[in-house]
Design an enzyme around this catalytic site. Structure first.
Site, PDB file in Angstrom:
ATOM      1  N   GLN A 255       0.751  -1.566  -0.030  1.00  0.00           N
ATOM      2  CA  GLN A 255       0.064  -0.009  -0.038  1.00  0.00           C
ATOM      3  C   GLN A 255       0.854   1.307  -0.123  1.00  0.00           C
ATOM      4  O   GLN A 255       0.759   2.049  -0.658  1.00  0.00           O
ATOM      5  CB  GLN A 255      -0.935  -0.026   1.334  1.00  0.00           C
ATOM      6  N   HIS A 258       1.602   2.728  -3.317  1.00  0.00           N
ATOM      7  CA  HIS A 258       0.985   3.912  -3.770  1.00  0.00           C
ATOM      8  C   HIS A 258       1.275   5.520  -4.052  1.00  0.00           C
ATOM      9  O   HIS A 258       1.295   5.196  -5.415  1.00  0.00           O
ATOM     10  CB  HIS A 258      -0.764   3.808  -3.779  1.00  0.00           C
ATOM     11  N   GLU A 322      -9.713   2.200   3.951  1.00  0.00           N
ATOM     12  CA  GLU A 322     -10.449   1.439   2.931  1.00  0.00           C
ATOM     13  C   GLU A 322      -9.850   0.328   2.720  1.00  0.00           C
ATOM     14  O   GLU A 322     -10.668  -0.828   1.845  1.00  0.00           O
ATOM     15  CB  GLU A 322      -9.337   2.493   1.447  1.00  0.00           C
ATOM     16  N   HIS A 323      -8.884  -0.107   2.623  1.00  0.00           N
ATOM     17  CA  HIS A 323      -8.392  -1.872   2.985  1.00  0.00           C
ATOM     18  C   HIS A 323      -8.274  -2.477   4.332  1.00  0.00           C
ATOM     19  O   HIS A 323      -7.418  -1.672   4.673  1.00  0.00           O
ATOM     20  CB  HIS A 323      -7.247  -2.496   1.951  1.00  0.00           C
ATOM     21  N   ASP A 356      -6.938  -6.408  -5.276  1.00  0.00           N
ATOM     22  CA  ASP A 356      -6.847  -5.314  -6.167  1.00  0.00           C
ATOM     23  C   ASP A 356      -6.640  -5.964  -7.227  1.00  0.00           C
ATOM     24  O   ASP A 356      -6.474  -4.909  -8.704  1.00  0.00           O
ATOM     25  CB  ASP A 356      -5.124  -4.865  -6.044  1.00  0.00           C
ATOM     26  N   GLU A 410     -49.848  20.129   5.462  1.00  0.00           N
ATOM     27  CA  GLU A 410     -48.840  20.679   4.228  1.00  0.00           C
ATOM     28  C   GLU A 410     -48.943  22.001   3.833  1.00  0.00           C
ATOM     29  O   GLU A 410     -48.210  22.817   3.890  1.00  0.00           O
ATOM     30  CB  GLU A 410     -48.115  19.960   4.034  1.00  0.00           C
ATOM     31  N   HIS A 415     -51.931  19.526  -4.081  1.00  0.00           N
ATOM     32  CA  HIS A 415     -51.923  18.580  -4.148  1.00  0.00           C
ATOM     33  C   HIS A 415     -53.578  17.741  -3.650  1.00  0.00           C
ATOM     34  O   HIS A 415     -53.786  16.613  -3.871  1.00  0.00           O
ATOM     35  CB  HIS A 415     -51.001  18.345  -2.831  1.00  0.00           C
TER      36      HIS A 415
END
Length: 426
Positions: A255, A258, A322-323, A356, A410, A415
């Protein structure tokens, strides 16, 4: 790697903090490039290719002849590996197909959802220090399964104007519709706004450096959807006395290589393991071609000694990696306690590299703590869910009075009237 022993919970924020970069100048630079691309289209993209990728292109589009040439340049063994990975990624994502279910919420009121593919998607594939042809498979394969009509890919060329052949092979195998030679901010702008050559897409996927990430976030404000906000890549390893120190060190370094802004975190209940892992990291680091990059990333990283497996999990969930690699004797038990993580790797043999490349799961994952709220890329990332409802006269009688009351409360009289007219017609 720094070593932190038995930290108090009040110190966790400092441990889980990611490397911070000053983005003030970057944001303005990105904004200027995007504005120019919106204004001048292809001409601007070609100019920025010359400026940033140091190549003067005559055309942005990759030709069929270039794809055919790439198929000859890549070794048969690598082509076979790409096909194996594609098969596994396809199998995993095929299993995620949406099953339509029709629900009768009241007699005469039927509701359901339909999954509709996004028609035009754009994939960005970095080609700088590491041409990520594996990411082509991760992004294009589920897009193809989802039924996206146009799968557009942008990737930077080299100084000879050529795209990395493995990227072209992966794109061919995964079924990409069209490939363009454009990198960085100019690629994101071209796909977000459209040019004479590059079509405008509805959603952009893919990793990149801080400029690419800033560009994706800027275009997502008004023009196009993106897969997720993202930052530098990261891994957290949970390990105990049973862990293989060489395996743990290899996972941390895989890692760290990277990028200089990547981060790795080891959380363990074993003092001995920290010492053994540090020894292994030092030994393996010397053998890496990307030693300098990994070394700088290790400066952002640390080993944390904690008192219990429970504390290991709590700190990991606070980090939201992330991992996440769990290399403990009771990894199946700990897996049940995972709340925040992009992708989880269980046991001594499930290295992050497997995910990966070729196990089948997607490696495009939330970073920078976004795993608390985002999923990694999956089949749903390429689809929209459109809801349908059908009411019979019986259904109107069942829910009509409630609709009238709620609309009136409302103060939305039009409506209320839309339902009142139908009730009165029965």
């Amino acid at each position: 790697m720094n070593v932190i022993r038995f930290p108090k919970q009040t110190d966790w924020d400092a441990i889980i903090a990611r490397p911070q970069l000053d983005h003030s100048q970057l944001q303005q630079t990105v904004s200027n490039v995007l504005s120019d691309i919106r204004l001048r289209g292809d001409e601007a993209v070609l100019d920025y290719e010359e400026r940033f990728d140091h190549v003067r292109l005559s055309s942005l589009a990759v030709s069929q002849a270039e794809i055919d040439e790439a198929m000859q340049l890549v070794s048969p063994q690598l082509v076979d590996a790409i096909r194996l990975a594609h098969h596994n990624i396809q199998a995993f994502h095929e299993a995620q197909r949406f099953q339509e279910i029709r629900i009768q919420t009241q007699p005469g009121v039927e509701c359901w959802q339909k999954s509709v593919p996004i028609e035009k998607v754009g994939l960005y594939i970095p080609g700088g220090t590491a041409p990520l042809f594996s990411t082509v498979l991760m992004l294009a394969t589920p897009a193809k399964i989802a039924g996206c009509e146009h799968i557009v890919l942008c990737t930077p060329p080299n100084r000879e104007g050529k795209v990395n052949p493995a990227i072209l092979v992966a794109a061919h195998v995964a079924g990409v519709s069209a490939i363009y030679k454009a990198g960085g901010v100019q690629a994101i702008g071209a796909m977000a706004y459209g040019t004479a050559t590059v079509p405008k897409v509805y959603k952009i996927f893919g990793p990149g450096n801080q400029y690419v990430m800033a560009a994706k976030q800027q275009v997502s404000l008004d023009d196009v959807a993106i897969d997720m906000p993202a930052g530098p890549s990261e891994v957290c390893v949970l390990a105990d006395d049973s862990a293989n120190a060489a395996f743990v060190a290899a996972d941390l370094l895989s890692q760290a290589e990277h990028g200089v802004d990547s981060q790795v975190l080891l959380i363990t209940t074993s003092e001995r393991l920290i010492s053994d892992v540090q020894t292994e990291v030092a030994r393996q680091l010397e053998l890496l071609p990307r030693k300098e990059i990994a070394e700088k990333a290790l400066g952002n990283s640390c080993c944390v000694l904690v008192a219990s497996a429970r504390e290991m999990m709590d700190l990991s969930n606070a980090y939201a990696p992330e991992h996440l690699i769990i290399q403990t004797h009771d990894y199946e038990q700990l897996a049940q306690q995972v709340i925040n993580a992009g992708s989880v790797f269980l046991g001594p043999y499930a290295c992050e590299s497997a995910g990966d490349y070729a196990s089948g799961t997607n490696h495009t994952l939330p970073t920078h703590g976004y795993a608390t709220a985002y999923s990694g890329v999956n089949l749903d990332s390429y689809c929209r869910k459109v809801t349908f409802q059908h009411l019979t006269p019986k259904g109107v009688r069942h829910i009509g009075p409630a609709v009238e009351l709620m609309a009136a409360a409302e103060q939305l009289d039009a409506h209320k009237n839309a339902m009142t007219l139908r009730l009165n017609s029965l």
